[in-house]
Design a protein around this motif. Structure first.
Motif, PDB file in Angstrom:
ATOM      1  N   ASP A 258     108.419  65.087  67.311  1.00 30.66           N
ATOM      2  CA  ASP A 258     109.133  64.428  66.212  1.00 30.66           C
ATOM      3  C   ASP A 258     110.460  65.121  65.937  1.00 30.66           C
ATOM      4  O   ASP A 258     111.447  64.484  65.561  1.00 30.66           O
ATOM      5  N   VAL A 259     110.466  66.453  66.111  1.00 29.25           N
ATOM      6  CA  VAL A 259     111.641  67.283  65.855  1.00 29.25           C
ATOM      7  C   VAL A 259     111.758  68.295  66.989  1.00 29.25           C
ATOM      8  O   VAL A 259     110.745  68.850  67.436  1.00 29.25           O
TER       9      VAL A 259
ATOM     10  N   LYS B  30     109.123  58.544  62.789  1.00 26.09           N
ATOM     11  CA  LYS B  30     108.323  59.193  61.759  1.00 26.09           C
ATOM     12  C   LYS B  30     109.122  60.296  61.069  1.00 26.09           C
ATOM     13  O   LYS B  30     109.075  60.435  59.840  1.00 26.09           O
ATOM     14  N   ALA B  31     109.861  61.078  61.865  1.00 24.34           N
ATOM     15  CA  ALA B  31     110.682  62.153  61.295  1.00 24.34           C
ATOM     16  C   ALA B  31     111.851  61.579  60.499  1.00 24.34           C
ATOM     17  O   ALA B  31     112.206  62.113  59.431  1.00 24.34           O
TER      18      ALA B  31
ATOM     19  N   MET C 129     105.704  72.022  54.939  1.00 22.47           N
ATOM     20  CA  MET C 129     106.859  72.919  54.819  1.00 22.47           C
ATOM     21  C   MET C 129     108.139  72.088  54.733  1.00 22.47           C
ATOM     22  O   MET C 129     108.367  71.217  55.568  1.00 22.47           O
ATOM     23  N   ARG C 130     108.928  72.356  53.730  1.00 23.52           N
ATOM     24  CA  ARG C 130     110.168  71.598  53.538  1.00 23.52           C
ATOM     25  C   ARG C 130     111.362  72.445  53.976  1.00 23.52           C
ATOM     26  O   ARG C 130     111.466  73.606  53.615  1.00 23.52           O
ATOM     27  N   LYS C 131     112.240  71.829  54.760  1.00 21.15           N
ATOM     28  CA  LYS C 131     113.458  72.506  55.213  1.00 21.15           C
ATOM     29  C   LYS C 131     114.679  71.826  54.612  1.00 21.15           C
ATOM     30  O   LYS C 131     114.691  70.599  54.397  1.00 21.15           O
ATOM     31  N   ILE C 132     115.710  72.616  54.369  1.00 20.10           N
ATOM     32  CA  ILE C 132     117.020  72.087  53.984  1.00 20.10           C
ATOM     33  C   ILE C 132     117.886  72.058  55.232  1.00 20.10           C
ATOM     34  O   ILE C 132     118.006  73.065  55.947  1.00 20.10           O
TER      35      ILE C 132
ATOM     36  N   LEU D 236     108.183  68.869  56.921  1.00 19.14           N
ATOM     37  CA  LEU D 236     107.730  68.969  58.305  1.00 19.14           C
ATOM     38  C   LEU D 236     106.208  68.934  58.445  1.00 19.14           C
ATOM     39  O   LEU D 236     105.705  68.895  59.575  1.00 19.14           O
ATOM     40  N   ASP D 237     105.496  68.947  57.341  1.00 18.75           N
ATOM     41  CA  ASP D 237     104.031  68.925  57.410  1.00 18.75           C
ATOM     42  C   ASP D 237     103.553  67.677  58.152  1.00 18.75           C
ATOM     43  O   ASP D 237     103.938  66.542  57.819  1.00 18.75           O
TER      44      ASP D 237
END
Length: 248
Positions: A112-113, A159-160, A1-4, A62-63
Motif C-alpha cells: 500500500d505504501v 486503500k492508502a 500509527m499516524r504519520k505526518i 498506517l494501521d
C-alpha cells in the motif's frame, strides 16, 4: 500509527487522486511524499512556478496497511525497483537492468505504501554507472545517502489513498536568494565529478571498483542480510541460517 507527510507542489492539493501520475517515476504511478518538511519545501521551490510554490501537509493512518521499506531489502532491491520503472539509458544497460530486476526486484503488488530513496534525474547517472560496472553496491548506497536527497513515502494503493487527510499548507517563498536547491545542486556537481573521474580511472588506468559490482551480482545470486546490513552469496546465506537454527 499516524504519520505526518509533506508534498511540495505549485498548487494546494487537498485531495490527491488515485490512478494518476506517470508510470516512469521512481516507484511508478502514485503520490510521492516525505516526512521531511524541509525537503518538501525544497521540492516546492524547485517544481513551483514563478507565482506559486506550496508545501502541502497531510496525515495518514498506517494501521492495517502493508508498508514496504526498501531499506530492509538492500540497495539491489531499490535499484531493481527504480530501473523497473525508469528503465535504462541504452540497450546494453537495459539488458543488465532487466537481469537485475529478474533477480532482485521485490514483489510490490500487495504494498500500500513504499518507503525508499528518492532518485532525481541527475542521480540516475549513479545507477547508470553501476549498471556499467563502474561502481560497487556499497558506493551506490553511500552516494545516495550522502547526497541527502531524502526518503520518499510513496502512496501506492487505493486503500492508502483513502487514508490521506489534508491538514494544512504553506506558501514557499520563490525569492531567487533562497537557499533551496543549493544543497542538491552541490551534490549533483560532486557526483558528476566523481563519476567522470571514476570512468577515466577505469578506461585509462584500468581501475577496478572494490566490493560487489553488477557483474558479480548478476552472475551469482546474493541475499541481503538485514541483521548485518550486507549481501551474502545465496549458498552462504543459507548456511548462516542453518547455523543460527542449529545454534538455538
Amino acid at each position: 500509527m499516524r504519520k505526518i507527510l509533506y508534498h511540495g507542489s505549485d498548487v494546494i492539493l487537498k485531495k490527491p487522486l488515485y490512478g494518476v501520475g506517470k508510470e516512469d517515476n521512481d516507484y511508478g504511478s502514485g503520490f510521492y511524499t516525505t516526512e521531511d518538511i524541509e525537503k518538501a519545501r525544497e521540492w516546492a521551490w524547485v517544481n513551483g512556478s514563478d507565482k506559486s510554490a506550496v508545501c502541502n501537509q497531510y496525515s495518514i493512518d498506517l494501521d492495517g496497511l502493508n508498508v514496504l521499506n526498501l531499506d530492509e531489502h538492500g540497495t539491489l532491491a531499490w535499484i531493481a525497483e527504480v530501473t523497473n520503472h525508469r528503465g535504462a539509458s541504452d540497450e546494453f544497460t537495459q539488458a543488465v537492468a532487466d537481469k537485475l530486476v529478474e533477480m532482485y526486484k521485490i514483489d510490490t503488488s500487495k504494498a500500500d505504501v513504499i518507503i525508499g530513496y528518492r532518485a532525481d534525474d541527475s542521480y540516475m547517472n549513479v545507477v547508470k554507472s553501476f549498471l556499467r560496472n563502474q561502481l560497487s553496491v556499497d558506493e551506490v548506497d553511500r552516494m545516495f545517502r550522502n547526497g541527502n536527497l531524502g526518503q520518499q513515502v510513496f502512496i501506492k494503493s487505493e486503500k492508502a489513498f483513502d487514508r490521506i487527510c489534508f491538514e494544512d499548507y504553506e506558501n514557499v517563498s520563490m525569492n531567487k536568494d533562497s537557499h533551496y536547491g543549493e544543497a542538491d545542486a552541490k551534490a549533483r556537481r560532486e557526483v558528476g565529478k566523481f563519476l567522470h573521474n571514476r570512468e577515466y580511472a577505469i578506461q585509462i588506468d584500468g581501475f577496478k571498483p572494490a566490493g560487489l559490482t553488477v557483474k558479480d551480482v548478476i552472475s551469482t545470486q546474493y541475499e541481503y542480510n538485514k541483521e548485518y546490513g550486507c549481501y551474502l552469496q545465496e549458498e552462504r546465506a543459507n548456511e548462516r541460517n542453518e547455523f543460527e537454527i542449529d545454534d538455538r
